[in-house]
Design a protein around this motif. Structure first.
Motif, mmCIF file in Angstrom:
data_model
loop_
_atom_site.group_PDB
_atom_site.id
_atom_site.type_symbol
_atom_site.label_atom_id
_atom_site.label_comp_id
_atom_site.label_asym_id
_atom_site.label_seq_id
_atom_site.Cartn_x
_atom_site.Cartn_y
_atom_site.Cartn_z
ATOM 1 N N GLN A 104 6.569 -0.608 15.096
ATOM 2 C CA GLN A 104 5.854 -0.689 13.692
ATOM 3 C C GLN A 104 4.501 -0.871 13.940
ATOM 4 O O GLN A 104 3.677 -0.159 13.112
ATOM 5 N N ASP A 105 3.734 -1.402 15.077
ATOM 6 C CA ASP A 105 2.513 -1.462 14.972
ATOM 7 C C ASP A 105 1.813 -0.095 15.336
ATOM 8 O O ASP A 105 0.827 0.101 14.879
ATOM 9 N N LEU A 106 2.615 0.407 16.437
ATOM 10 C CA LEU A 106 2.124 1.875 16.779
ATOM 11 C C LEU A 106 2.099 2.785 15.341
ATOM 12 O O LEU A 106 1.036 3.558 15.279
ATOM 13 N N GLU A 107 2.927 2.697 14.673
ATOM 14 C CA GLU A 107 2.726 3.333 13.537
ATOM 15 C C GLU A 107 1.889 3.182 12.510
ATOM 16 O O GLU A 107 1.199 4.040 12.204
ATOM 17 N N GLY A 108 1.563 2.090 12.402
ATOM 18 C CA GLY A 108 0.464 1.686 11.387
ATOM 19 C C GLY A 108 -0.850 1.885 12.231
ATOM 20 O O GLY A 108 -1.748 2.101 11.437
ATOM 21 N N PHE A 109 -1.068 1.555 13.454
ATOM 22 C CA PHE A 109 -2.231 2.111 14.066
ATOM 23 C C PHE A 109 -2.601 3.645 14.184
ATOM 24 O O PHE A 109 -3.771 3.944 13.841
ATOM 25 N N THR A 110 -1.590 4.293 13.845
ATOM 26 C CA THR A 110 -1.546 5.964 14.008
ATOM 27 C C THR A 110 -1.773 6.304 12.458
ATOM 28 O O THR A 110 -2.372 7.782 12.342
ATOM 29 N N ASP A 111 -1.378 5.570 11.543
ATOM 30 C CA ASP A 111 -1.294 6.440 10.223
ATOM 31 C C ASP A 111 -2.531 6.167 9.541
ATOM 32 O O ASP A 111 -3.173 5.142 9.598
ATOM 33 N N SER A 112 -2.802 7.242 8.830
ATOM 34 C CA SER A 112 -4.014 7.132 8.051
ATOM 35 C C SER A 112 -4.095 6.663 6.861
ATOM 36 O O SER A 112 -5.181 6.335 6.060
ATOM 37 N N LYS A 113 -2.940 6.139 6.244
ATOM 38 C CA LYS A 113 -2.844 5.609 4.749
ATOM 39 C C LYS A 113 -2.391 4.158 5.015
ATOM 40 O O LYS A 113 -2.611 3.190 4.265
ATOM 41 N N TYR A 114 -1.211 3.982 5.880
ATOM 42 C CA TYR A 114 -0.726 2.694 5.884
ATOM 43 C C TYR A 114 -0.924 1.835 7.140
ATOM 44 O O TYR A 114 -0.670 2.504 8.133
ATOM 45 N N GLU A 115 -1.683 0.701 6.964
ATOM 46 C CA GLU A 115 -2.181 -0.027 8.381
ATOM 47 C C GLU A 115 -0.947 -0.669 8.963
ATOM 48 O O GLU A 115 0.036 -1.050 8.276
ATOM 49 N N ALA A 116 -1.197 -1.094 10.181
ATOM 50 C CA ALA A 116 -0.225 -2.081 10.811
ATOM 51 C C ALA A 116 -0.005 -3.077 9.925
ATOM 52 O O ALA A 116 -1.148 -3.794 9.491
ATOM 53 N N GLY A 117 0.940 -3.694 10.114
ATOM 54 C CA GLY A 117 1.387 -4.806 9.085
ATOM 55 C C GLY A 117 1.799 -4.677 7.709
ATOM 56 O O GLY A 117 2.357 -5.366 6.984
ATOM 57 N N ASP A 118 1.566 -3.043 7.342
ATOM 58 C CA ASP A 118 2.037 -2.765 5.964
ATOM 59 C C ASP A 118 3.454 -2.941 5.627
ATOM 60 O O ASP A 118 4.285 -2.626 6.722
ATOM 61 N N SER A 119 3.879 -3.348 4.698
ATOM 62 C CA SER A 119 5.283 -3.374 4.338
ATOM 63 C C SER A 119 6.231 -2.145 4.698
ATOM 64 O O SER A 119 7.507 -1.965 4.691
ATOM 65 N N VAL A 120 5.253 -1.215 4.428
ATOM 66 C CA VAL A 120 5.986 0.296 4.535
ATOM 67 C C VAL A 120 6.801 0.388 5.785
ATOM 68 O O VAL A 120 7.870 1.213 6.033
ATOM 69 N N TRP A 121 6.344 -0.212 6.978
ATOM 70 C CA TRP A 121 6.894 -0.164 8.295
ATOM 71 C C TRP A 121 8.247 -0.800 8.499
ATOM 72 O O TRP A 121 8.839 -0.335 9.522
ATOM 73 N N GLY A 122 8.310 -1.619 7.746
ATOM 74 C CA GLY A 122 9.602 -2.498 7.888
ATOM 75 C C GLY A 122 11.072 -1.837 6.939
ATOM 76 O O GLY A 122 12.027 -2.366 7.257
ATOM 77 N N LYS A 123 10.637 -0.569 6.368
ATOM 78 C CA LYS A 123 11.606 0.045 5.636
ATOM 79 C C LYS A 123 12.442 0.906 6.438
ATOM 80 O O LYS A 123 12.084 1.249 7.554
ATOM 81 N N MET A 124 13.511 1.189 6.118
ATOM 82 C CA MET A 124 14.568 2.206 6.922
ATOM 83 C C MET A 124 14.308 3.674 6.292
ATOM 84 O O MET A 124 13.872 3.838 5.109
ATOM 85 N N GLY A 125 14.397 4.595 7.200
ATOM 86 C CA GLY A 125 14.502 6.065 6.681
ATOM 87 C C GLY A 125 13.049 6.635 7.056
ATOM 88 O O GLY A 125 12.278 5.859 7.866
ATOM 89 N N ILE A 126 12.744 7.750 6.362
ATOM 90 C CA ILE A 126 11.640 8.234 6.684
ATOM 91 C C ILE A 126 10.383 7.608 5.803
ATOM 92 O O ILE A 126 10.516 7.363 4.697
ATOM 93 N N ARG A 127 9.211 7.120 6.635
ATOM 94 C CA ARG A 127 8.128 6.477 5.962
ATOM 95 C C ARG A 127 6.848 6.693 6.489
ATOM 96 O O ARG A 127 6.704 7.237 7.620
ATOM 97 N N GLY A 128 6.025 6.217 5.829
ATOM 98 C CA GLY A 128 4.530 6.358 6.269
ATOM 99 C C GLY A 128 3.862 7.577 5.552
ATOM 100 O O GLY A 128 4.293 7.920 4.713
ATOM 101 N N TYR A 129 2.825 8.038 6.069
ATOM 102 C CA TYR A 129 1.999 9.164 5.550
ATOM 103 C C TYR A 129 1.850 10.233 6.642
ATOM 104 O O TYR A 129 2.468 11.351 6.308
ATOM 105 N N ASP A 130 1.291 10.055 7.759
ATOM 106 C CA ASP A 130 0.847 11.059 8.843
ATOM 107 C C ASP A 130 1.186 10.790 10.058
ATOM 108 O O ASP A 130 0.683 11.637 11.243
#
Length: 153
Positions: A41-67
């Motif tokens: 989740q930290d990696l995803e938040g670090f690399t995504d340009s819309k949702y930062e690490a710690g954003d609740s989107v990363w705790g969701k199941m399925g396809i999530r994030g922005y890029d």
């Protein structure tokens, strides 16, 4: 040739060397470990340009994030027109998965986490050729997925 091209696929118990401790060394070399669901989740938040690490989107199941997905995909090895930008050197390859047969090589990559969802399943991440996002879900531990080790702090 798929193992040479994409790396090996491992069942969860083998990858973990039969431990259920999150962040265990498992099959990783000394000084490295199998990442937890939270580290992914930290990696995803670090690399995504819309949702930062710690954003609740990363705790969701399925396809999530922005890029984050396209930024983690390698620039080669994917189906035509589905390569990533590999902005952070992750070089995510589409190694596919294995249960009774090899599946989705060239179009999807699956990586285990060291975090169990239940006694028979664990969390994993998935990069898919047609999405710029990252999928988070659980699968039975008997599946064969790729493993990405990370350096201990």
């Amino acid at each position: 040739d798929s193992c040479t091209k994409y790396g090996g696929l491992f069942q969860w118990d083998e990858m973990m060397q039969y431990s259920s401790q999150q962040g265990v060394q498992g099959i990783c070399p000394p000084g490295w470990h199998v990442p937890t669901d939270e580290e992914w989740q930290d990696l995803e938040g670090f690399t995504d340009s819309k949702y930062e690490a710690g954003d609740s989107v990363w705790g969701k199941m399925g396809i999530r994030g922005y890029d984050a997905g396209i930024k983690l995909k390698s620039t080669t090895g994917w189906r035509s027109g589905a390569t990533g930008t590999d902005d952070f050197g992750f070089k995510g390859l589409p190694g596919g998965e294995r249960l009774s047969r090899f599946y989705a090589g060239g179009s999807s990559g699956f990586w285990w986490t060291s975090s169990e969802a239940s006694s028979s399943s664990a969390y994993y991440r998935n990069l898919i050729y047609s999405f710029e996002l990252v999928a988070r879900d659980t699968h039975p531990k008997r599946m064969g997925f790729s493993v990405r080790c990370i350096k201990d702090k």
